[in-house]
Design a protein around this motif. Structure first.
Motif, PDB file in Angstrom:
ATOM      1  N   ILE B 243       0.842  -1.198   0.000  1.00 39.30           N
ATOM      2  CA  ILE B 243       0.000   0.000   0.000  1.00 39.30           C
ATOM      3  C   ILE B 243       0.877   1.247   0.000  1.00 39.30           C
ATOM      4  CG2 ILE B 243      -1.856   1.211   1.195  1.00 39.30           C
ATOM      5  CD1 ILE B 243      -2.645  -1.480   2.437  1.00 39.30           C
ATOM      6  N   GLY B 244       1.948   1.209   0.795  1.00 38.58           N
ATOM      7  CA  GLY B 244       2.836   2.372   0.874  1.00 38.58           C
ATOM      8  C   GLY B 244       3.427   2.729  -0.480  1.00 38.58           C
ATOM      9  N   LEU B 245       3.890   1.727  -1.231  1.00 45.14           N
ATOM     10  CA  LEU B 245       4.492   2.011  -2.535  1.00 45.14           C
ATOM     11  C   LEU B 245       3.448   2.536  -3.517  1.00 45.14           C
ATOM     12  CD1 LEU B 245       7.210  -0.623  -3.410  1.00 45.14           C
ATOM     13  CD2 LEU B 245       7.364   1.521  -2.213  1.00 45.14           C
ATOM     14  N   ALA B 246       2.240   1.925  -3.524  1.00 49.80           N
ATOM     15  CA  ALA B 246       1.215   2.364  -4.471  1.00 49.80           C
ATOM     16  C   ALA B 246       0.814   3.810  -4.188  1.00 49.80           C
ATOM     17  CB  ALA B 246       0.006   1.434  -4.387  1.00 49.80           C
ATOM     18  N   VAL B 247       0.534   4.108  -2.910  1.00 50.04           N
ATOM     19  CA  VAL B 247       0.128   5.472  -2.553  1.00 50.04           C
ATOM     20  C   VAL B 247       1.276   6.448  -2.826  1.00 50.04           C
ATOM     21  CG1 VAL B 247      -0.550   6.940  -0.625  1.00 50.04           C
ATOM     22  CG2 VAL B 247      -1.535   4.665  -0.848  1.00 50.04           C
ATOM     23  N   GLY B 248       2.495   6.050  -2.454  1.00 45.52           N
ATOM     24  CA  GLY B 248       3.642   6.929  -2.651  1.00 45.52           C
ATOM     25  C   GLY B 248       3.864   7.258  -4.117  1.00 45.52           C
ATOM     26  N   LEU B 249       3.721   6.237  -4.967  1.00 51.28           N
ATOM     27  CA  LEU B 249       3.907   6.480  -6.406  1.00 51.28           C
ATOM     28  C   LEU B 249       2.834   7.427  -6.934  1.00 51.28           C
ATOM     29  CD1 LEU B 249       5.227   6.013  -9.097  1.00 51.28           C
ATOM     30  CD2 LEU B 249       3.963   3.888  -9.330  1.00 51.28           C
ATOM     31  N   ALA B 324       0.021   3.591  10.612  1.00 51.42           N
ATOM     32  CA  ALA B 324       1.098   4.368  11.229  1.00 51.42           C
ATOM     33  C   ALA B 324       2.414   4.163  10.473  1.00 51.42           C
ATOM     34  CB  ALA B 324       1.253   3.965  12.700  1.00 51.42           C
ATOM     35  N   SER B 325       2.710   2.922  10.076  1.00 53.62           N
ATOM     36  CA  SER B 325       3.976   2.665   9.379  1.00 53.62           C
ATOM     37  C   SER B 325       3.977   3.294   7.996  1.00 53.62           C
ATOM     38  CB  SER B 325       4.228   1.174   9.223  1.00 53.62           C
ATOM     39  OG  SER B 325       3.838   0.495  10.350  1.00 53.62           O
ATOM     40  N   ILE B 326       2.827   3.220   7.305  1.00 59.20           N
ATOM     41  CA  ILE B 326       2.774   3.840   5.978  1.00 59.20           C
ATOM     42  C   ILE B 326       2.966   5.342   6.117  1.00 59.20           C
ATOM     43  CG2 ILE B 326       1.271   4.358   4.018  1.00 59.20           C
ATOM     44  CD1 ILE B 326       0.046   1.631   4.339  1.00 59.20           C
ATOM     45  N   TRP B 327       2.282   5.940   7.096  1.00 59.34           N
ATOM     46  CA  TRP B 327       2.405   7.389   7.292  1.00 59.34           C
ATOM     47  C   TRP B 327       3.867   7.765   7.493  1.00 59.34           C
ATOM     48  CZ3 TRP B 327       3.885  10.279  11.701  1.00 59.34           C
ATOM     49  CH2 TRP B 327       3.710  11.662  11.546  1.00 59.34           C
ATOM     50  N   LYS B 328       4.587   6.954   8.267  1.00 62.68           N
ATOM     51  CA  LYS B 328       5.970   7.286   8.581  1.00 62.68           C
ATOM     52  C   LYS B 328       6.917   7.063   7.390  1.00 62.68           C
ATOM     53  CE  LYS B 328      10.208   6.341  10.178  1.00 62.68           C
ATOM     54  NZ  LYS B 328      10.869   7.441   9.773  1.00 62.68           N
ATOM     55  N   THR B 329       6.668   6.030   6.580  1.00 59.64           N
ATOM     56  CA  THR B 329       7.601   5.719   5.491  1.00 59.64           C
ATOM     57  C   THR B 329       7.242   6.424   4.183  1.00 59.64           C
ATOM     58  OG1 THR B 329       6.292   3.751   5.024  1.00 59.64           O
ATOM     59  CG2 THR B 329       8.267   3.450   6.329  1.00 59.64           C
ATOM     60  N   LEU B 330       6.040   7.000   4.107  1.00 61.29           N
ATOM     61  CA  LEU B 330       5.576   7.559   2.839  1.00 61.29           C
ATOM     62  C   LEU B 330       6.529   8.631   2.304  1.00 61.29           C
ATOM     63  CD1 LEU B 330       3.198   6.952   1.078  1.00 61.29           C
ATOM     64  CD2 LEU B 330       1.948   8.810   2.138  1.00 61.29           C
ATOM     65  N   GLY B 331       7.043   9.480   3.188  1.00 59.54           N
ATOM     66  CA  GLY B 331       7.924  10.559   2.754  1.00 59.54           C
ATOM     67  C   GLY B 331       9.133  10.039   2.003  1.00 59.54           C
ATOM     68  N   PHE B 332       9.742   8.984   2.547  1.00 57.92           N
ATOM     69  CA  PHE B 332      10.917   8.382   1.916  1.00 57.92           C
ATOM     70  C   PHE B 332      10.561   7.836   0.529  1.00 57.92           C
ATOM     71  CE2 PHE B 332      13.952   4.835   1.457  1.00 57.92           C
ATOM     72  CZ  PHE B 332      15.131   5.493   1.740  1.00 57.92           C
ATOM     73  N   THR B 333       9.433   7.118   0.452  1.00 53.31           N
ATOM     74  CA  THR B 333       9.003   6.554  -0.832  1.00 53.31           C
ATOM     75  C   THR B 333       8.765   7.653  -1.857  1.00 53.31           C
ATOM     76  OG1 THR B 333       7.944   4.774   0.409  1.00 53.31           O
ATOM     77  CG2 THR B 333       7.301   5.026  -1.882  1.00 53.31           C
ATOM     78  N   ILE B 334       8.049   8.706  -1.435  1.00 53.29           N
ATOM     79  CA  ILE B 334       7.755   9.814  -2.358  1.00 53.29           C
ATOM     80  C   ILE B 334       9.054  10.449  -2.851  1.00 53.29           C
ATOM     81  CG2 ILE B 334       6.731  12.113  -2.503  1.00 53.29           C
ATOM     82  CD1 ILE B 334       4.599  11.189  -0.554  1.00 53.29           C
TER      83      ILE B 334
END
Lengths: 289, 454
Positions: B243-249, B324-334
């Motif tokens: 989910i994190g990668l899809a949202v980040g992309l 919580a984990s997605i929120w925290k890692t999203l910046g890095f992915t973006i």
């Protein structure tokens, strides 16, 4: 692929594009503002709660409360967050500067020297990329315990003073610099250390900045290792120390907890924002292969 | 045990032959070089274990674990010798280690490089290699804190994790895999070139089923004690990463559009990267608080339903940890997807647009493929994050509960170590195997590309 070239190319292209498409993108602004609002919401909410007492918070008041100073008193004087933060700062600075220093020296050795067994050393360092510290953290505890440094600042920092990331970041960067730099330096009679300090480091500010940001955040945000090893409250770091503001069950004071979490996040956010540009550039260069 | 040694030696010879041939070298030389690794490799695990798993009084499970350890030692030795040996014997194979030749190097200082490397090598040896060896030793002992003796218990700490059983969720993907493999084989036979891509689609389906079957097989090997931990780790990791990668992309695509103020948007999106996993846990601990949390208030205002209590509801607890984990890692992915998107050739996209490719086709066939290297890098860094760093979030957010629903591998390692550190060490090595599996998958998928990531 060459990311740095792509970045410069994009920068050259941007003005032309902007001129062509300025305006008319209101839906993008709406979408991005919404996304930014959602992504900042947890921290904005934390800022509000940090100024409220429990009664205001339970009413779901989305305004500033009047308990900021009381909360600050609890966090700062009662639970001594400042003491934890000093320990965190010392730990993060030692780790980030130490890793940068060992990485610079290793990069210099890998790129500017040819010595027997070089490829063995190279693999020895390379393989540690697949060995996360957390895997052997129980045994690491025993090792530092045997050295008698467990739970001290030395025990918190020394195991993390070198990494493959740092060594290869600089190796990669130095290898992409022109070879005639060191020839010129040798003709001028500079020894390797002078070459490093006077020529290489001034050419490496972006990579150095990127590494310092990453490792400062790594050090400041480290949680498991201090949790396992530090026994003395006065030696504890802020990530673990915040637990003293949390209660399970009834009696949780939300204002101080949120305020503590915010204060503990200020240093890493400042470091990140201040060094955001070299961070991005340095990473683009490191990945440029 | 002798037949086992013969088998690993033959396996080594076969691997060596294949690897050397694929590099265009003599297959016989490869077989001769790698076979001894297959013969001697098992000693890496059998000597410290004193071959205890094959003693007559040991049970079937001990024999099985022993065989795995035996094969593991052989595999490590074969892989190491094959990789290093081929790199040495093929010209220019050692990566770009010597690119640029010897020009510009310091020649007459034989001691200097070692002095420069001493800090790095000492710290890696003492605080990374040695603890790893020590973890192997701990995992075969009963170690209680403060106890004077640490008795050798063979592989008991490992067999305690196991308890194989045949479950439908293993049988179904395995059967589907078998069908897909046969179908792919048949389709390839009858494929008319250029007319249909059924064969390719089936091959892709087969690849996905292989991953699914391997994961299900691993889960069905663990017993009732460890299986929930393994499943929780899988759920939290795949949820966070996918989910994190899809949202980040998606967000990176928006913020890469040429609009005014995009550097402000970028900064606003990226800075949560600097916040620590424990603090992300604290923020969501308050936001989702069952009595006073704003999340429940918003939910109950917008929908007619009541929000369950995440401190007693297993599903919601996992969802909150993932959020919580997605929120925290999203910046890095973006951040990394933005850098990757600057790399996509605009000429190619404009050409595709002129040829009538719509936005989805341009994304699917041009943008997504050129982001593949960054995607792999992000998968590996985010999986590593989910394995090791989410621990801090869980500690503040749920403490591993309710009733173990968010106890992932790392949390369980720390938990069981309060009893027997050997149990924790065995769990650590299981997690290590998972890390190696992800790394191997990345190597296979991206060739020999190594990302020196954070």
């Amino acid at each position: 692929m060459d990311i740095t070239k792509a970045v410069t190319a994009t920068e050259e292209r941007v003005p032309r594009r902007r001129g062509r498409r300025r305006g008319g993108k209101w839906y993008l602004h709406v979408a991005l503002s919404l996304i930014c609002a959602v992504s900042c919401a947890p921290v904005v909410y934390a800022i509000l709660v940090a100024t409220q007492n429990n009664a205001q918070m339970i009413n779901f008041d989305l305004t500033f409360g009047d308990s900021f100073l009381a909360n600050l008193d609890t966090v700062w004087n009662d639970r001594d967050l400042g003491g934890f933060m000093v320990n965190s700062a010392i730990m993060a600075i030692i780790i980030s500067v130490g890793k940068a220093a060992t990485g610079l020296l290793a990069g210099l050795a890998f790129v500017y020297f040819r010595f027997p067994g070089r490829w063995i050393v190279f693999f020895f360092v390379l393989i540690t990329l697949m060995m996360p510290t957390e895997i052997s953290i129980l045994a690491l505890f025993e090792v530092t315990h045997d050295f008698g440094i467990s739970g001290t600042m030395a025990g918190l920092t020394i195991p993390f003073l070198a990494s493959a990331t740092a060594a290869f970041l600089f190796r990669q960067h130095f290898a992409n610099l022109p070879a005639n730099l060191s020839e010129a330096a040798q003709l001028d009679g500079a020894n390797p250390i002078q070459f490093l300090t006077r020529v290489l480091i001034p050419l490496s500010w972006n990579v150095l900045g990127a590494l310092l940001v990453i490792e400062f955040l790594y050090g400041w945000n480290m949680y498991l290792w201090p949790l396992l090893t530090v026994n003395d409250r006065s030696d504890q770091v802020v990530q673990v120390g915040l637990a003293s503001l949390q209660q399970s069950g009834q009696g949780q004071l939300y204002g101080p907890l949120m305020l503590g979490a915010l204060i503990a996040s200020i240093p890493p956010i400042l470091v990140f924002l201040a060094l955001q540009r070299p961070f991005m550039k340095g990473f683009a260069m490191a990945r440029d292969k | 045990m002798l037949p086992l040694f013969a088998m690993t030696a033959v396996a080594g010879a076969l691997v060596g032959r294949a690897v050397w041939r694929s590099a265009g070298l003599s297959g016989r030389a490869g077989a001769l070089i790698v076979a001894p690794a297959g013969l001697l490799g098992p000693l890496i695990t059998m000597v410290p274990l004193e071959s205890c798993t094959f003693e007559p009084e040991r049970g079937l499970m001990d024999n099985a674990v022993g065989t795995v350890a035996f094969a593991g030692g052989a595999a490590v030795a074969i892989a190491a010798v094959a990789w290093i040996g081929r790199a040495l014997s093929s010209p220019g194979g050692l990566g770009n280690l010597d690119s640029g030749g010897d020009s510009g190097t310091y020649r007459h200082r034989p001691l200097m490089p070692w002095l420069l490397l001493v800090p790095t090598l000492t710290i890696l040896a003492v605080f990374l290699y040695w603890p790893l060896v020590e973890t192997f030793r701990l995992s075969t002992h009963l170690v209680r804190r403060g106890a004077p003796r640490e008795p050798f218990v063979c592989v008991d700490n490992y067999t305690a994790l196991l308890g194989p059983s045949l479950e439908w969720w293993f049988v179904v993907p395995a059967a589907a895999l078998l069908v897909a493999a046969v179908a792919a084989h048949v389709a390839r036979r009858h494929a008319r070139p250029g007319l249909d891509d059924t064969a390719n689609r089936l091959a892709r389906l087969r690849g996905a089923l292989v991953v699914l079957t391997v994961v299900a097989a691993t889960a069905s090997v663990f017993g009732p004690g460890y299986r929930p931990v393994f499943v929780t780790t899988l759920i939290l990791t795949s949820g966070t990463v996918l989910i994190g990668l899809a949202v980040g992309l998606g967000i990176a695509l928006l913020v890469s559009q040429p609009i005014r103020g995009r550097s402000i948007y970028r900064t606003l999106l990226v800075w949560p990267y600097a916040i620590s996993p424990p603090i992300a846990g604290i923020l969501f601990f308050v936001i989702f608080d069952p009595l006073t949390g704003i999340a429940g208030h918003i939910w109950e205002t917008l929908t007619p339903w009541e929000m369950p209590n995440y401190r007693t509801d297993a599903t919601l607890a996992r969802v909150v940890v993932i959020v919580a984990s997605i929120w925290k890692t999203l910046g890095f992915t973006i951040l990394f997807y933005i850098a990757g998107l600057q790399n996509v050739s605009t000429q190619m996209l404009e050409a595709a647009q002129m040829d009538g490719a719509n936005a989805w086709q341009r994304f699917r066939h041009f943008i997504l493929p050129s982001l593949t290297p960054i995607t792999f890098f992000l998968i590996v860094t985010n999986v590593t994050y989910a394995f090791f760093q989410v621990f801090g979030t869980i500690a503040y957010l749920t403490g591993g509960g309710p009733s173990g629903a968010t106890t992932d591998a790392m949390t369980s390692i720390i938990e069981v170590s309060t009893g027997n550190i050997g149990d924790g060490a065995a769990g650590s090595l299981v997690l290590f195997a998972m890390v190696l599996a992800v790394t191997a998958w990345q190597f296979r998928a991206t060739g020999r590309r190594v990302h020196y990531g954070a």
